[in-house]
Write a protein that holds these residues in place. Structure first.
Motif, PDB file in Angstrom:
ATOM      1  N   LEU A  43       0.532  -1.237   0.133  1.00 47.49           N
ATOM      2  CA  LEU A  43       0.151   0.063  -0.173  1.00 47.49           C
ATOM      3  C   LEU A  43       1.133   0.973   0.146  1.00 47.49           C
ATOM      4  O   LEU A  43       2.140   1.265   0.391  1.00 47.49           O
ATOM      5  N   SER A  44       0.051   2.327  -0.031  1.00 46.93           N
ATOM      6  CA  SER A  44       0.432   3.662  -0.310  1.00 46.93           C
ATOM      7  C   SER A  44       1.251   4.240   0.472  1.00 46.93           C
ATOM      8  O   SER A  44       3.034   4.021   0.856  1.00 46.93           O
ATOM      9  N   SER A  81      -7.139   2.912  -6.831  1.00 48.16           N
ATOM     10  CA  SER A  81      -7.299   3.269  -5.893  1.00 48.16           C
ATOM     11  C   SER A  81      -7.967   4.990  -5.997  1.00 48.16           C
ATOM     12  O   SER A  81      -6.637   5.902  -6.996  1.00 48.16           O
ATOM     13  N   ILE A  82      -8.359   5.699  -5.210  1.00 55.60           N
ATOM     14  CA  ILE A  82      -8.006   7.207  -5.015  1.00 55.60           C
ATOM     15  C   ILE A  82      -6.378   7.606  -5.133  1.00 55.60           C
ATOM     16  O   ILE A  82      -6.108   8.706  -5.381  1.00 55.60           O
ATOM     17  N   TYR A 106       2.786   3.823  -5.380  1.00 56.98           N
ATOM     18  CA  TYR A 106       1.227   3.251  -5.076  1.00 56.98           C
ATOM     19  C   TYR A 106       1.034   3.550  -6.625  1.00 56.98           C
ATOM     20  O   TYR A 106       0.139   2.901  -6.742  1.00 56.98           O
ATOM     21  N   PHE A 133     -10.552   2.009  -4.961  1.00 55.26           N
ATOM     22  CA  PHE A 133     -11.290   2.081  -4.358  1.00 55.26           C
ATOM     23  C   PHE A 133     -11.114   3.273  -3.109  1.00 55.26           C
ATOM     24  O   PHE A 133      -9.318   3.870  -3.285  1.00 55.26           O
ATOM     25  N   PRO A 134     -11.753   3.724  -2.408  1.00 54.76           N
ATOM     26  CA  PRO A 134     -11.440   4.854  -1.569  1.00 54.76           C
ATOM     27  C   PRO A 134     -10.791   4.068  -0.661  1.00 54.76           C
ATOM     28  O   PRO A 134     -10.435   2.349  -0.396  1.00 54.76           O
ATOM     29  N   GLY A 135     -10.352   4.447   0.904  1.00 50.10           N
ATOM     30  CA  GLY A 135      -9.578   3.716   1.655  1.00 50.10           C
ATOM     31  C   GLY A 135     -10.857   2.765   2.435  1.00 50.10           C
ATOM     32  O   GLY A 135     -11.487   3.294   2.518  1.00 50.10           O
ATOM     33  N   GLY A 146      -1.789   1.545   4.931  1.00 49.50           N
ATOM     34  CA  GLY A 146      -1.972   2.849   4.248  1.00 49.50           C
ATOM     35  C   GLY A 146      -2.047   3.769   4.561  1.00 49.50           C
ATOM     36  O   GLY A 146      -2.193   4.169   6.032  1.00 49.50           O
ATOM     37  N   THR A 147      -2.457   4.605   4.003  1.00 48.12           N
ATOM     38  CA  THR A 147      -2.318   6.292   5.061  1.00 48.12           C
ATOM     39  C   THR A 147      -3.768   6.498   4.730  1.00 48.12           C
ATOM     40  O   THR A 147      -4.402   6.956   5.948  1.00 48.12           O
ATOM     41  N   THR A 148      -4.864   6.031   4.526  1.00 47.14           N
ATOM     42  CA  THR A 148      -6.295   5.354   5.167  1.00 47.14           C
ATOM     43  C   THR A 148      -5.909   4.391   7.095  1.00 47.14           C
ATOM     44  O   THR A 148      -7.258   4.832   6.836  1.00 47.14           O
ATOM     45  N   TRP A 243      -4.338  13.441  -2.502  1.00 44.38           N
ATOM     46  CA  TRP A 243      -5.270  12.691  -2.543  1.00 44.38           C
ATOM     47  C   TRP A 243      -6.088  13.119  -2.748  1.00 44.38           C
ATOM     48  O   TRP A 243      -6.551  14.515  -2.062  1.00 44.38           O
TER      49      TRP A 243
HETATM   50  C1  VAH Z   1      -4.184   3.176   1.615  1.00 49.16           C
HETATM   51  N1  VAH Z   1      -5.433   2.263   2.094  1.00 49.16           N
HETATM   52  O1  VAH Z   1      -4.191   4.217   1.956  1.00 49.16           O
HETATM   53  C2  VAH Z   1      -4.755   2.185   0.641  1.00 49.16           C
HETATM   54  C3  VAH Z   1      -5.619   3.020  -0.059  1.00 49.16           C
HETATM   55  C4  VAH Z   1      -6.925   4.426  -0.954  1.00 49.16           C
HETATM   56  C5  VAH Z   1      -5.610   4.381  -0.089  1.00 49.16           C
HETATM   57  O2  VAH Z   1      -5.425   3.046  -1.675  1.00 49.16           O
HETATM   58  O3  VAH Z   1      -2.717   3.213   0.906  1.00 49.16           O
END
Ligand code: VAH
Length: 282
Positions: A43-44, A81-82, A106, A133-135, A146-148, A243
Motif C-alpha cells: 500500500l501507499s 485506488s484514489i 503505489y 477504491f477509497p480507503g 496504508g495512509t487511510t 489525494w
Molecule cells: C492506502 N488503504 O491507504 C490504501 C488505499 C485509498 C487508500 O489505497 O494506501
C-alpha cells in the motif's frame, strides 16, 4: 464468477506466490477458475519505504494475473485506488477522466495497472474490470501500511483505550468505504452486462468522505469520553494531501448501477459493535 462463488462457499483454499505465474496458472486450470480477483499490493505508505519492492510485487502480480487471465480465458478484477490521482488532479468531485500524475509508487502502480488492464482488453479481449477504491474500512482485517489505516485504528483505540493519536492532519478529507460495500462493488461490477460498460479500468467509486475530526466526532456521539490528539506522520500527510477530497462516481452509478449502502453513522455503529465483540473474544 460461478466458479469463484463455489470455491468461496465450499471449495478449498490454495496458498500461492502471486509472483509465480506457473503456480497461478496451475491453480486456475485445476479449479477451472473463470474470474481472477488480483488484490495483491504493497500500500501507499509502506510502498514509500521500499519503492522497488512495491513495484516488483504490485506489477509482478498484476502481470501474472493478466497473462494467466489471457491464456485461460478468465475475467480479471484488479482494484485501482484514489491513490491513482495526484496533486494536479481536481480535488473536489474528482472526475472519472482527468489528470492522473500520482506522487507515490503505489499510485504509479495503480495508474500503470489501469493502462495495462485496458490494453489487455483492447488487444486480447480479456474481460478486465476495476474500481478506484477509497480507503477500505473493516473490523475483520487489520490495516497494513496504508495512509487511510487511521480510519480503522481509531475504532480499535476507541474501544481499547478510549484515546487515539492520529497520524493524519485533522482537516484532510479522504474518500472511504465500508468493507461490505467494497465487496459488493467487486461482485456487482464483475456481474454487470459488459455491453453497458463504457469504462473498465478504472471506475471512480465513492461512498463517504471525511476528515479525522469528522470521524472522531461521530465516535464521540457514542463514546463521549473518547479523545483524540495528533502526531502527524509527514509521509502520510504528504500522501493524504496529494489525494482527492472526494470522487465523482457518476459513471459507476450510470454504467453498472453502483449505489453505496453504508454511511459514516451506520458504519460507526457496526464497527464499534464488531470490535467490542472481537476484543472481548480475545
Ligand atoms: C492506502 N488503504 O491507504 C490504501 C488505499 C485509498 C487508500 O489505497 O494506501
Amino acid at each position: 464468477m460461478r466458479e469463484c462463488r463455489t470455491l468461496a462457499e465450499d471449495g478449498p483454499f490454495e496458498v500461492l506466490n502471486a509472483l509465480d505465474a506457473t503456480a497461478m496458472a496451475s491453480v486456475v486450470a485445476r479449479y477451472r477458475i473463470d474470474t481472477i480477483f488480483n488484490l495483491v499490493a504493497l500500500l501507499s505508505a509502506v510502498g514509500e519505504r521500499n519503492p522497488q519492492m512495491a513495484w516488483n510485487v504490485n506489477m509482478g502480480a498484476l502481470n501474472n494475473s493478466l497473462e494467466v487471465a489471457r491464456q485461460h480465458h478468465c475475467a480479471l478484477f484488479t482494484p485501482s485506488s484514489i491513490g491513482a490521482f495526484g496533486p494536479s488532479s481536481p480535488k473536489d468531485s474528482t472526475p472519472q477522466d482527468t489528470i492522473m500524475q500520482p506522487t507515490t509508487i503505489y499510485g504509479i502502480c495503480k495508474v500503470t495497472g489501469e493502462l495495462l488492464g485496458n490494453y489487455y482488453h483492447h488487444k486480447y479481449g480479456v474481460d478486465t474490470r476495476s474500481v478506484r477504491f477509497p480507503g477500505i474500512i473493516s473490523s475483520v482485517t487489520l490495516p497494513g501500511g496504508g495512509t487511510t489505516d487511521y480510519a480503522v485504528e481509531i475504532y480499535y483505540e476507541a474501544i481499547r483505550s478510549g484515546r487515539f493519536t492520529c497520524p493524519v492532519p485533522s482537516d484532510v478529507y479522504m474518500d472511504m468505504i465500508y468493507m461490505p460495500d467494497a465487496l459488493r462493488a467487486c461482485v456487482e461490477l464483475m456481474e454487470a452486462d459488459p455491453a453497458t460498460l463504457i469504462h473498465r479500468n478504472s471506475f471512480n467509486l465513492a461512498s463517504m468522505s471525511f476528515t479525522p475530526e469528522i470521524i472522531c466526532a461521530e465516535i464521540k456521539k457514542r463514546l463521549p469520553a473518547f479523545t483524540m490528539d495528533y502526531n502527524v506522520d509527514p509521509v502520510k500527510k504528504e500522501i493524504a494531501e496529494s489525494w482527492p477530497n472526494s470522487l465523482d462516481d457518476t459513471c459507476a452509478r450510470e454504467e453498472w448501477g453502483w449505489k453505496p449502502e453504508w454511511d459514516l453513522s451506520r458504519m460507526t455503529d457496526d464497527m464499534l459493535e464488531h470490535i467490542r465483540m472481537k476484543l472481548a473474544a480475545e
